[in-house]
Write an enzyme that holds these catalytic residues in place. Structure first.
Site, PDB file in Angstrom:
ATOM      1  N   ASP A  17      -2.848  27.669  12.212  1.00 48.11           N
ATOM      2  CA  ASP A  17      -2.775  29.034  12.753  1.00 48.11           C
ATOM      3  C   ASP A  17      -2.683  30.065  11.618  1.00 48.11           C
ATOM      4  O   ASP A  17      -3.305  31.120  11.669  1.00 48.11           O
ATOM      5  CB  ASP A  17      -1.574  29.156  13.693  1.00 48.11           C
ATOM      6  N   HIS A  41       3.322  26.780  18.484  1.00 45.89           N
ATOM      7  CA  HIS A  41       1.878  26.570  18.327  1.00 45.89           C
ATOM      8  C   HIS A  41       1.270  26.657  19.728  1.00 45.89           C
ATOM      9  O   HIS A  41       0.998  25.638  20.382  1.00 45.89           O
ATOM     10  CB  HIS A  41       1.607  25.212  17.677  1.00 45.89           C
ATOM     11  N   ILE A  50      -9.291  13.866  14.436  1.00 47.80           N
ATOM     12  CA  ILE A  50      -8.646  14.541  13.284  1.00 47.80           C
ATOM     13  C   ILE A  50      -8.587  13.568  12.103  1.00 47.80           C
ATOM     14  O   ILE A  50      -8.914  13.911  10.967  1.00 47.80           O
ATOM     15  CB  ILE A  50      -7.226  15.031  13.650  1.00 47.80           C
ATOM     16  N   GLY A  82      -2.718   7.787  15.496  1.00 46.06           N
ATOM     17  CA  GLY A  82      -3.968   8.321  16.058  1.00 46.06           C
ATOM     18  C   GLY A  82      -5.106   8.176  15.066  1.00 46.06           C
ATOM     19  O   GLY A  82      -6.036   8.986  15.012  1.00 46.06           O
TER      20      GLY A  82
END
Ligand code: NAD
Ligand code: LMR
Length: 327
Positions: free
Chosen positions: A161, A189, A16, A11
């Site tokens: 998180d 998650h 990101i 990706g």
């Protein structure tokens, strides 16, 4: 000079990675004396491969001393060849109104092929970190296809998180981030995750002594952390990117740095803390050697925590059922 490690990133033309790759190349993930070779995978579509070339040009233009080579490819076998780390980011993000589990059918199959390719060509010491959502179950799918690299070397990310939870507690208590310790995320998650405030400390004291508003801890803090991804999508129109990249830098760096300080990662459950065997659940781990962890045993969980963990475990089990034909 130390020999370079090969870091495969999927990706790589996505949002990101536009932050992540530069932080890897600058030494923030593997250390300031560890050269890296980036092996960047994107879908084999001309426009996307062109965008990937543009990212590689910007990496070149940053003149990072540690970056020894950049390989751009649309072929998994090339991207994962001899990789010491595989960072699996590439997959669809959710849009407004969706849950991450809604991505399972589309994204899950990506991890079948990538698990097999890693099995076939990655380095023997390879470690994998999965970010693409729903990351716990995608990690399970990838690991199930990869016999040579054992499941204990496949981890998924809940460090974002953990960071979110630490930040919320620090703001509520009016203390610096560094005053908050031992905040661990349990489970998936997803909004069912459980940020365990009861065992966390603020300036060495139990959180519930420092934050006297216990209703806030149970009824505001937990859902704020669990639904923070959706709140970011609502505000930005796109899912978290720089903070996700930062979470992955923390995840991998802490997994490569032996320390008695616990951190949250999703690992294959062996039954600890009420998680069903074989699901990838976030638990506290300590890093015992570079790339090797132990699950912290014996953390005391009260009935409230056990109830929350049962819920997040049930969701992990149901995600596993949904993808049983991919395992
Ligand atoms: P993005 O759409 O900006 O980028 C994803 C990239 O992956 C795209 O460029 C796409 O072409 C590529 N891709 C798709 N299929 C691929 C494949 N089979 N091989 C290689 N590349 C492929 O998305 P993003 O914002 O970078 O997010 C990526 C993923 O990370 C999403 O699933 C998102 O939900 C997830 N995410 C997870 C966390 C976490 O905490 N675990 C945090 C943020 C985002
Ligand atoms: C996040 O937590 O920000 C990511 O998982 C993206 C999302 O879909 O929420």
């Amino acid at each position: 000079m130390t020999s370079p490690i090969r870091v495969a990133v999927t990706g790589a033309a996505g949002q990101i990675c536009y932050n992540l790759l530069f932080r890897i190349a600058s030494g923030e993930m593997f250390g300031k004396d560890q050269p890296v070779i980036l092996q960047l995978l994107e879908i084999p579509v001309e426009a996307v491969q062109n965008a990937l070339k543009g990212v590689a040009m910007e990496l070149d233009d940053s003149a990072f001393p540690l970056l020894q080579d950049i390989i751009c490819t649309g072929d998994e076998q090339v991207a994962f060849k001899d990789a010491n780390w595989c960072l699996l980011v590439g997959s669809k993000p959710r849009g407004p109104g969706m849950e991450r589990a809604d991505l399972l059918k589309d994204n899950g199959k990506i991890f079948i092929g990538q698990g097999r390719a890693i099995d076939a060509v990655a380095a023997d010491d390879c470690r994998v970190a999965v970010v693409g959502n729903p990351c716990n179950t995608n990690c399970m799918i990838g690991a199930s296809q990869c016999k040579r690299i054992g499941p204990e070397r496949w981890t998924a990310m809940t460090r974002l998180d953990q960071n979110r939870a630490v930040s919320q507690l620090a703001q509520k208590a009016g203390v610096p981030i560094t005053a908050v310790e031992n905040l661990i995320i349990y489970g998936n998650h997803s909004p069912t995750m459980f940020p365990d405030f009861a065992n966390a400390r603020i300036n060495g004291a139990p959180v519930s002594d420092v934050i006297s508003d216990h209703q806030w801890l149970r009824e505001t803090f937990i859902p704020t952390v669990g639904k923070r991804g959706a709140a970011i999508i609502e505000a930005r129109g796109k899912s978290s990117a720089a903070s996700a990249a930062n979470g992955l830098v923390d995840h991998v760096r802490d997994l490569m740095t032996p320390s008695p300080v616990p951190h949250s990662i999703c690992v294959p459950s062996t039954g600890a803390y009420g998680f069903s065997e074989g699901v990838w659940a976030s638990v506290p781990v300590i890093t015992t050697a570079p790339g090797t962890y132990e699950v912290v045993q014996g953390v005391e969980l009260d009935d409230f925590a056990k109830e929350k963990i049962a819920l997040t475990n049930a969701e992990l089990v149901s995600e596993r059922d949904t993808v049983k034909d991919m395992l």
